[in-house]
Design an enzyme around this catalytic site. Structure first.
Site, PDB file in Angstrom:
ATOM      1  N   GLU A 152      -9.913   0.305  -3.624  1.00 17.37           N
ATOM      2  CA  GLU A 152     -10.910  -0.403  -2.795  1.00 17.37           C
ATOM      3  C   GLU A 152     -11.482   0.533  -1.728  1.00 17.37           C
ATOM      4  O   GLU A 152     -12.615   0.355  -1.269  1.00 17.37           O
ATOM      5  CB  GLU A 152     -10.283  -1.633  -2.135  1.00 17.37           C
ATOM      6  CG  GLU A 152      -9.118  -1.299  -1.200  1.00 17.37           C
ATOM      7  CD  GLU A 152      -8.499  -2.508  -0.530  1.00 17.37           C
ATOM      8  OE1 GLU A 152      -8.948  -3.642  -0.758  1.00 17.37           O
ATOM      9  OE2 GLU A 152      -7.540  -2.305   0.250  1.00 17.37           O
TER      10      GLU A 152
ATOM     11  N   ASP B  97       0.813  -1.230   0.000  1.00 18.31           N
ATOM     12  CA  ASP B  97       0.000   0.000   0.000  1.00 18.31           C
ATOM     13  C   ASP B  97       0.844   1.276   0.000  1.00 18.31           C
ATOM     14  O   ASP B  97       0.349   2.346  -0.360  1.00 18.31           O
ATOM     15  CB  ASP B  97      -0.912   0.040   1.234  1.00 18.31           C
ATOM     16  CG  ASP B  97      -1.787  -1.192   1.373  1.00 18.31           C
ATOM     17  OD1 ASP B  97      -2.028  -1.854   0.350  1.00 18.31           O
ATOM     18  OD2 ASP B  97      -2.215  -1.491   2.499  1.00 18.31           O
TER      19      ASP B  97
ATOM     20  N   GLN C 194      -2.267  -8.812  -6.654  1.00 24.93           N
ATOM     21  CA  GLN C 194      -1.363  -7.663  -6.476  1.00 24.93           C
ATOM     22  C   GLN C 194      -0.288  -7.922  -5.429  1.00 24.93           C
ATOM     23  O   GLN C 194       0.685  -7.194  -5.332  1.00 24.93           O
ATOM     24  CB  GLN C 194      -2.173  -6.432  -6.032  1.00 24.93           C
ATOM     25  CG  GLN C 194      -3.132  -5.949  -7.087  1.00 24.93           C
ATOM     26  CD  GLN C 194      -4.248  -5.090  -6.488  1.00 24.93           C
ATOM     27  OE1 GLN C 194      -4.231  -3.881  -6.595  1.00 24.93           O
ATOM     28  NE2 GLN C 194      -5.232  -5.721  -5.867  1.00 24.93           N
TER      29      GLN C 194
HETATM   30  O1  F6P Z   1      -2.257  -3.996   3.448  1.00 25.84           O
HETATM   31  C1  F6P Z   1      -2.151  -4.827   2.340  1.00 25.84           C
HETATM   32  C2  F6P Z   1      -3.502  -5.255   1.845  1.00 25.84           C
HETATM   33  O2  F6P Z   1      -3.320  -6.049   0.697  1.00 25.84           O
HETATM   34  C3  F6P Z   1      -4.471  -4.114   1.578  1.00 25.84           C
HETATM   35  O3  F6P Z   1      -4.222  -3.450   0.367  1.00 25.84           O
HETATM   36  C4  F6P Z   1      -5.793  -4.833   1.625  1.00 25.84           C
HETATM   37  O4  F6P Z   1      -6.834  -3.964   1.991  1.00 25.84           O
HETATM   38  C5  F6P Z   1      -5.562  -5.867   2.698  1.00 25.84           C
HETATM   39  O5  F6P Z   1      -4.170  -6.043   2.812  1.00 25.84           O
HETATM   40  C6  F6P Z   1      -6.232  -7.185   2.407  1.00 25.84           C
HETATM   41  O6  F6P Z   1      -6.050  -8.022   3.494  1.00 25.84           O
HETATM   42  P1  F6P Z   1      -6.395  -9.575   3.473  1.00 25.84           P
HETATM   43  O7  F6P Z   1      -5.234 -10.289   2.828  1.00 25.84           O
HETATM   44  O8  F6P Z   1      -6.511  -9.931   4.909  1.00 25.84           O
HETATM   45  O9  F6P Z   1      -7.639  -9.757   2.690  1.00 25.84           O
END
Ligand code: F6P
Length: 361
Positions: free
Chosen positions: A234, A139, A288
């Site tokens: 998002e 991020d 990503q």
């Molecule tokens: O902080 C990294 C990230 O990929 C964010 O961009 C995203 O909102 C979150 O983690 C998703 O988390 P999880 O893998 O728990 O769904």
């Protein structure tokens, strides 16, 4: 010097490169010894979650995604989720962590993580644990550094995805909406959107106006081309509206933050009544975060891993390594762990607007 090492929070390309840089310099140049703490802070709370971390373990891991140590984005030592008497409760387990560090005969701890992991690291430092850290997250939303490793790889994935979406957009004359990670920060969408040539970049820092997007889409279709690409974070949301949430913070024990998702569908539903063109939504999701780190992330992660040992050598605990104006340096965890966002008046937004990219505002 015997150091425990853990990776916490979501996985991220470059974690293994950090471990390799750390261990290679530590063993070869400084004569340090390392203990791998598995699954984030879980490894300091639950039994039998340590592994050897020497030259043999880090050989061949540079191009690998994920982390050989495993990780967790729920294991918070200060609010640890557990079952007691059939009930789910949270408990302060920081005393257990302190005891475990002693039992493992660790002289210090290297924590590699994002804002959650670094906040916990800082709180442990306040309780006397000798901690240093490396900032990670795709991020790029940590205030203490201009760049975290993992970000560049994710931007590459996003850029390639938008390139690919152009084919269908053009062939079917569609509006292709691509939903991009980043939580409350729009860095991934901004840079991925610019790199991929998106027509719209919608980020949490600039709540969008549906009418503005519709008007600009109609103008594009009437005067320039018969398709459009919308890159949306998002965490983006319409002006006066709210973020699209998959799970609220209190629905995910231990996590402490909401899980976002669905902003692309929200936007598509808002646009559909106003457009003749078909709209399709692609959610890039964890694509990503996966795969091999880019060369730039490999370099940054290797430097961070090797350099964090300067902090250990100099006894500069409760600090992390960082990149500022292109130079490697250090910053105190108390400040650097905080979240940061895209500056809506910064050069990148201003210049993106100047070449015709709409932010829907
Ligand atoms: O902080 C990294 C990230 O990929 C964010 O961009 C995203 O909102 C979150 O983690 C998703 O988390 P999880 O893998 O728990 O769904």
């Amino acid at each position: 010097m015997r150091l425990g090492v853990l990776t916490g929070g979501g996985d991220c390309p470059g974690l293994n490169a950090v471990l390799r840089g750390l261990v290679r310099r530590g063993v070869n140049e400084l004569g340090y010894e390392f203990v791998g703490i598995q699954n984030g802070y879980d490894g300091l709370i639950l039994p039998d979650l340590t592994m050897p971390l020497g030259l043999a373990q880090v050989r061949g891991i540079l191009p690998k995604g994920g982390t050989i140590l495993g990780t967790s984005n729920k294991a918070d030592p200060f609010n640890y989720v557990m079952k007691e008497g059939g009930k789910t409760i949270t408990k302060d387990m920081s005393d257990v962590v302190l005891k475990r560090i002693k039992a493992l005969k660790l002289d210090g701890l290297v924590c590699i993580g994002g804002d959650g992991t670094l906040t916990m690291a800082h709180k442990l430092a306040e309780r006397g644990v000798k901690i240093v850290a490396c900032p990670k997250t795709i991020d790029n939303d940590l205030s203490g550094t201009d760049q975290t490793f993992g970000f560049d790889t994710a931007v590459n994935v996003i850029s390639e995805a938008i390139d690919r979406l152009h084919s269908t957009a053009e062939a079917h004359q569609r509006v292709m909406v691509v939903e991009i990670m980043g939580r409350n920060a729009g860095f991934l969408t901004l840079e991925g959107g610019i790199a991929g040539g998106a027509d719209f970049i919608l980020i949490p820092e600039l709540p969008y106006d549906v009418e503005k997007i519709v008007a600009h889409l109609l103008e594009i279709y009437e005067t320039r081309k018969k398709f459009a690409i919308v890159a949306i974070s998002e965490g983006a949301f319409p002006r006066g509206g709210a973020q699209a949430v998959q799970a609220k913070a209190d629905e995910i024990p231990g996590r402490g933050v909401v899980r976002l998702g669905g902003s692309g569908k929200v936007l598509a539903d808002l646009l559909a009544p106003h457009l003749e063109a078909e709209i399709r939504v692609t959610v890039l999701g964890h694509l990503q975060r996966g795969g091999s780190p880019s060369p730039m992330d490999r370099v940054l992660a290797t430097m961070y891993g090797a350099m964090v040992l300067d902090l250990v050598r100099d006894g500069k605990w409760d600090h992390m390594v960082c990149l500022r104006d292109g130079k490697l340096g250090f910053s105190p965890l108390a400040e650097s762990r905080k979240e940061r966002q895209v500056d809506p008046h910064g050069d990148k937004v201003r210049l993106a607007k100047s070449i015709g990219i709409s932010f829907g505002v």
